[in-house]
Design a protein around this motif. Sequence first.
Motif, PDB file in Angstrom:
ATOM      1  N   ARG A  10      26.097  34.805  40.360  1.00 37.06           N
ATOM      2  CA  ARG A  10      26.358  34.200  41.671  1.00 37.06           C
ATOM      3  C   ARG A  10      27.372  35.053  42.444  1.00 37.06           C
ATOM      4  NH1 ARG A  10      25.747  28.625  41.649  1.00 37.06           N
ATOM      5  NH2 ARG A  10      26.251  28.748  43.873  1.00 37.06           N
ATOM      6  N   GLN A  11      27.563  34.679  43.686  1.00 36.30           N
ATOM      7  CA  GLN A  11      28.510  35.406  44.519  1.00 36.30           C
ATOM      8  C   GLN A  11      29.940  35.108  44.124  1.00 36.30           C
ATOM      9  OE1 GLN A  11      26.987  33.696  48.114  1.00 36.30           O
ATOM     10  NE2 GLN A  11      26.137  35.631  48.805  1.00 36.30           N
ATOM     11  N   PHE A  15      42.189  44.588  42.585  1.00 40.92           N
ATOM     12  CA  PHE A  15      41.820  43.541  41.648  1.00 40.92           C
ATOM     13  C   PHE A  15      42.371  43.797  40.253  1.00 40.92           C
ATOM     14  CE2 PHE A  15      38.653  40.894  43.757  1.00 40.92           C
ATOM     15  CZ  PHE A  15      38.253  41.665  44.827  1.00 40.92           C
ATOM     16  N   GLY A  16      42.509  42.709  39.508  1.00 34.84           N
ATOM     17  CA  GLY A  16      42.751  42.801  38.085  1.00 34.84           C
ATOM     18  C   GLY A  16      41.441  42.974  37.347  1.00 34.84           C
ATOM     19  N   GLN A  17      41.530  43.019  36.024  1.00 28.67           N
ATOM     20  CA  GLN A  17      40.365  43.299  35.199  1.00 28.67           C
ATOM     21  C   GLN A  17      39.442  42.101  35.029  1.00 28.67           C
ATOM     22  OE1 GLN A  17      43.546  43.720  34.511  1.00 28.67           O
ATOM     23  NE2 GLN A  17      43.952  45.620  33.413  1.00 28.67           N
ATOM     24  N   TYR A  56      32.690  47.802  46.914  1.00 31.34           N
ATOM     25  CA  TYR A  56      33.539  47.821  45.738  1.00 31.34           C
ATOM     26  C   TYR A  56      32.656  48.108  44.528  1.00 31.34           C
ATOM     27  CZ  TYR A  56      37.446  45.461  48.143  1.00 31.34           C
ATOM     28  OH  TYR A  56      38.486  45.140  48.976  1.00 31.34           O
ATOM     29  N   ARG A  98      32.618  47.717  40.052  1.00 33.53           N
ATOM     30  CA  ARG A  98      33.236  47.342  38.791  1.00 33.53           C
ATOM     31  C   ARG A  98      32.504  48.054  37.665  1.00 33.53           C
ATOM     32  NH1 ARG A  98      33.414  42.422  34.857  1.00 33.53           N
ATOM     33  NH2 ARG A  98      35.520  42.678  34.002  1.00 33.53           N
ATOM     34  N   LYS A 154      36.246  46.853  33.338  1.00 31.51           N
ATOM     35  CA  LYS A 154      37.437  47.279  34.076  1.00 31.51           C
ATOM     36  C   LYS A 154      37.569  46.488  35.371  1.00 31.51           C
ATOM     37  CE  LYS A 154      37.763  51.855  32.076  1.00 31.51           C
ATOM     38  NZ  LYS A 154      38.046  53.289  32.329  1.00 31.51           N
ATOM     39  N   GLU A 155      38.593  46.835  36.114  1.00 31.29           N
ATOM     40  CA  GLU A 155      38.840  46.103  37.346  1.00 31.29           C
ATOM     41  C   GLU A 155      37.853  46.504  38.434  1.00 31.29           C
ATOM     42  OE1 GLU A 155      40.747  48.337  35.987  1.00 31.29           O
ATOM     43  OE2 GLU A 155      41.678  49.668  37.477  1.00 31.29           O
ATOM     44  N   ILE A 156      37.711  45.654  39.409  1.00 30.89           N
ATOM     45  CA  ILE A 156      36.896  45.952  40.585  1.00 30.89           C
ATOM     46  C   ILE A 156      37.705  46.904  41.465  1.00 30.89           C
ATOM     47  CG2 ILE A 156      35.786  44.994  42.623  1.00 30.89           C
ATOM     48  CD1 ILE A 156      35.618  42.303  41.092  1.00 30.89           C
ATOM     49  N   PHE A 211      37.983  49.324  44.985  1.00 35.40           N
ATOM     50  CA  PHE A 211      37.562  49.579  46.360  1.00 35.40           C
ATOM     51  C   PHE A 211      36.919  50.955  46.452  1.00 35.40           C
ATOM     52  CE2 PHE A 211      37.892  49.749  50.925  1.00 35.40           C
ATOM     53  CZ  PHE A 211      38.284  51.039  51.219  1.00 35.40           C
ATOM     54  N   SER A 245      38.691  56.223  50.917  1.00 36.38           N
ATOM     55  CA  SER A 245      39.581  56.785  49.906  1.00 36.38           C
ATOM     56  C   SER A 245      39.158  56.467  48.482  1.00 36.38           C
ATOM     57  CB  SER A 245      41.006  56.283  50.132  1.00 36.38           C
ATOM     58  OG  SER A 245      41.060  54.880  50.047  1.00 36.38           O
ATOM     59  N   PHE A 247      29.626  45.859  44.439  1.00 37.58           N
ATOM     60  CA  PHE A 247      29.775  44.683  45.289  1.00 37.58           C
ATOM     61  C   PHE A 247      29.923  45.115  46.741  1.00 37.58           C
ATOM     62  CE2 PHE A 247      30.285  41.395  42.180  1.00 37.58           C
ATOM     63  CZ  PHE A 247      30.891  41.989  41.083  1.00 37.58           C
ATOM     64  N   PHE A 268      31.837  37.933  49.677  1.00 38.28           N
ATOM     65  CA  PHE A 268      31.187  38.886  48.798  1.00 38.28           C
ATOM     66  C   PHE A 268      29.716  38.556  48.588  1.00 38.28           C
ATOM     67  CE2 PHE A 268      34.429  41.648  46.988  1.00 38.28           C
ATOM     68  CZ  PHE A 268      35.599  41.018  47.361  1.00 38.28           C
ATOM     69  N   GLY A 269      28.961  39.599  48.285  1.00 35.48           N
ATOM     70  CA  GLY A 269      27.600  39.434  47.808  1.00 35.48           C
ATOM     71  C   GLY A 269      27.603  39.245  46.306  1.00 35.48           C
ATOM     72  N   GLU A 270      26.386  39.071  45.740  1.00 35.31           N
ATOM     73  CA  GLU A 270      26.280  38.843  44.304  1.00 35.31           C
ATOM     74  C   GLU A 270      26.437  40.116  43.492  1.00 35.31           C
ATOM     75  OE1 GLU A 270      23.105  35.142  44.745  1.00 35.31           O
ATOM     76  OE2 GLU A 270      22.801  36.677  43.203  1.00 35.31           O
TER      77      GLU A 270
END
Lengths: 115, 112
Positions: A43-44, A105-107, B35, B37, B41-43, B45, B58, B91, B103-105
């Motif tokens: 899902r979003q 963001f975090g992980q 974005y 992921r 790990k983290e998402i 940019f 960047s 994303f 956000f999208g899915e």
Amino acid sequence: AQTVTQSQPEMSVQEAETVTLSCTYDTSENNYYLFWYKQPPSRQMILVIRQEAYKQQNATENRFSVNFQKAAKSFSLKISDSQLGDTAMYFCAFRRSSNTGKLIFGQGTTLQVKP
Amino acid sequence: EAGVTQFPSHSVIEKGQTVTLRCDPISGHDNLYWYRRVMGKEIKFLLHFVKESKQDESGMPNNRFLAERTGGTYSTLKVQPAELEDSGVYFCASRAIGGELFFGEGSRLTVL
């Protein structure tokens, strides 16, 4: 540079109980925004709650509340009366005070709510 | 009102091939973000469009990634040639001026 750390990759909670997800961050800025996002399976990603750093009062949205400790750079999310629909991945995120959609963001923490 | 839509939802390609991901933002949202992921790990940019202009790129990892937003509506992100480390979830998000991010899915890319 700003960083966001979520130290709990996975958590589980029984339905109707309370769970707290941890998030710490690092920044030298004084004004900023913090967010918790939720992404259910397939899902979003949606915004759960946000906190403005200049506000001392902790944000609350229904069953979701945060414990914002600015000096400690901590921003935990408390989910009360957990429901099966709360099962999701939760991301903590930081944004500078400028009007932008660029988030750090975090992980992520995968939360499983068990019946 | 339709949300942010992304296509495809999942793409599996061989190393060296090309993949193009598409994002349709919410109508009227001038700001569009990509974005990524990578597994576990983290998402992170990647870049930001304001209408058809790149405001901030960047986060783009290297020149194998090309993002476009012709006409300031939908956006595409092309990876050419794809490498194994490009696997992850991409994303897209959009935002009206002064508004929150939607956000999208996500588009899951698997490079074999």
